[in-house]
Motif scaffolding. Structure first.
Motif, PDB file in Angstrom:
ATOM      1  N   LEU A  52       0.828  -1.208   0.000  1.00 35.56           N
ATOM      2  CA  LEU A  52       0.000   0.000   0.000  1.00 35.56           C
ATOM      3  C   LEU A  52       0.862   1.258   0.000  1.00 35.56           C
ATOM      4  CD1 LEU A  52      -2.740  -1.108   2.563  1.00 35.56           C
ATOM      5  CD2 LEU A  52      -2.925  -1.034   0.068  1.00 35.56           C
ATOM      6  N   ALA A  56       1.323   4.040  -3.212  1.00 34.80           N
ATOM      7  CA  ALA A  56       0.990   5.451  -2.993  1.00 34.80           C
ATOM      8  C   ALA A  56       2.176   6.352  -3.300  1.00 34.80           C
ATOM      9  CB  ALA A  56       0.527   5.651  -1.542  1.00 34.80           C
ATOM     10  N   LEU A  60       2.429   9.252  -6.199  1.00 36.24           N
ATOM     11  CA  LEU A  60       2.653  10.636  -5.790  1.00 36.24           C
ATOM     12  C   LEU A  60       3.901  11.245  -6.414  1.00 36.24           C
ATOM     13  CD1 LEU A  60       1.974  13.078  -3.887  1.00 36.24           C
ATOM     14  CD2 LEU A  60       3.429  11.950  -2.174  1.00 36.24           C
ATOM     15  N   PRO A 160       2.439   2.232 -10.463  1.00 36.12           N
ATOM     16  CA  PRO A 160       2.070   2.203  -9.045  1.00 36.12           C
ATOM     17  C   PRO A 160       1.407   0.898  -8.617  1.00 36.12           C
ATOM     18  CG  PRO A 160       1.543   4.334  -9.976  1.00 36.12           C
ATOM     19  CD  PRO A 160       1.953   3.460 -11.133  1.00 36.12           C
TER      20      PRO A 160
END
Length: 251
Positions: A52, A56, A60, A160
């Protein structure tokens, strides 16, 4: 066409991203060890948090620095770029790698502090065994193949989810639990917790990761061929910022 971020901002993104990744890996390991005495449950919690957090961070930071967060990815994209005329230049590589290592150490220190542990506590968890090194070769080769392959087929936007999913799987199918990242390996030596690695075990792990990166590049060449040279209509202006590479990364 978007303008690449200045190099100092990209370097800061790499340091921040690697620090955050190590804080996730180490912190979730500490939390899991405090909540469960079962190593399988601990590894499940640790791998889930890493998946996770990594996904992220790549989402980003990808538009800023390429979200390498990993020296072997920086080196692999540089090697790929030498053939195809794309990817980071030597100045960017020379800036990214130290930033990633410093960020990893900072992330481990931060995780220790969050759980009221000594800021620096050398790990006593020995990981010195040939089968673990083989696991690192496999994990790193798979990561490099995936990252460069996604870019080759124009699917870098999937990085991602795909990269995070691969690392989560490699936690379980490799003997080493898939460090696959020299900076993260160094950082995890600074914490005597579930996710730690003894300092004496660091160098063989990093060597195996570099071998894995070379294997990954060979696999990319075998699967996708050599990259086509980049063609531009006009030369880039002198002093132009080096482009951030496509979103890629990892632990």
């Amino acid at each position: 066409m978007s303008v690449p971020a200045p190099l100092p901002r990209r370097v800061a993104a790499e340091a921040f991203g690697t620090a955050a990744l190590v804080a996730v890996v180490v912190g979730s390991g500490v939390q899991a060890a405090e909540l469960s005495g079962d190593n399988g449950v601990r590894l499940l919690a640790n791998s889930l948090a890493t998946v996770l957090g990594l996904g992220a961070l790549i989402a980003l930071l990808g538009p800023v620095s390429g979200a390498h967060i990993n020296p072997v990815i920086t080196l692999a994209t540089w090697a790929e770029g030498r053939v195809g005329g794309r990817g980071p230049g030597r100045r960017q590589v020379a800036a990214y790698v130290p930033a990633q290592i410093a960020g990893a150490v900072g992330g481990a220190v931060l995780a220790n502090a969050m759980f009221d542990l000594p800021p620096v506590a050398w790990s006593t968890q020995d990981r010195f065994a040939w089968q673990l090194w083989l696991g690192e070769v496999v994990a790193t080769a798979g990561l490099v193949t995936l990252v460069i392959g996604l870019a080759r087929v124009g699917r870098a936007s999937l990085a991602p989810a795909v990269v995070a999913a691969f690392i989560g799987a490699a936690y379980w199918f490799t003997s080493s639990t898939s460090f696959a990242n020299p900076a993260v390996t160094v950082g995890r030596a600074f914490t005597d917790t579930f996710a730690g690695i003894a300092p004496a075990s660091v160098a063989p792990f990093v060597a195996a990761q570099l071998v894995g990166a070379a294997v990954g590049l060979a696999l990319v060449a075998a699967l996708f061929g050599r990259p086509a040279p980049a063609h531009t209509d006009a030369a880039a202006p002198r002093g132009a910022a080096e482009p951030a590479t496509s979103p890629v990364s990892v632990p």
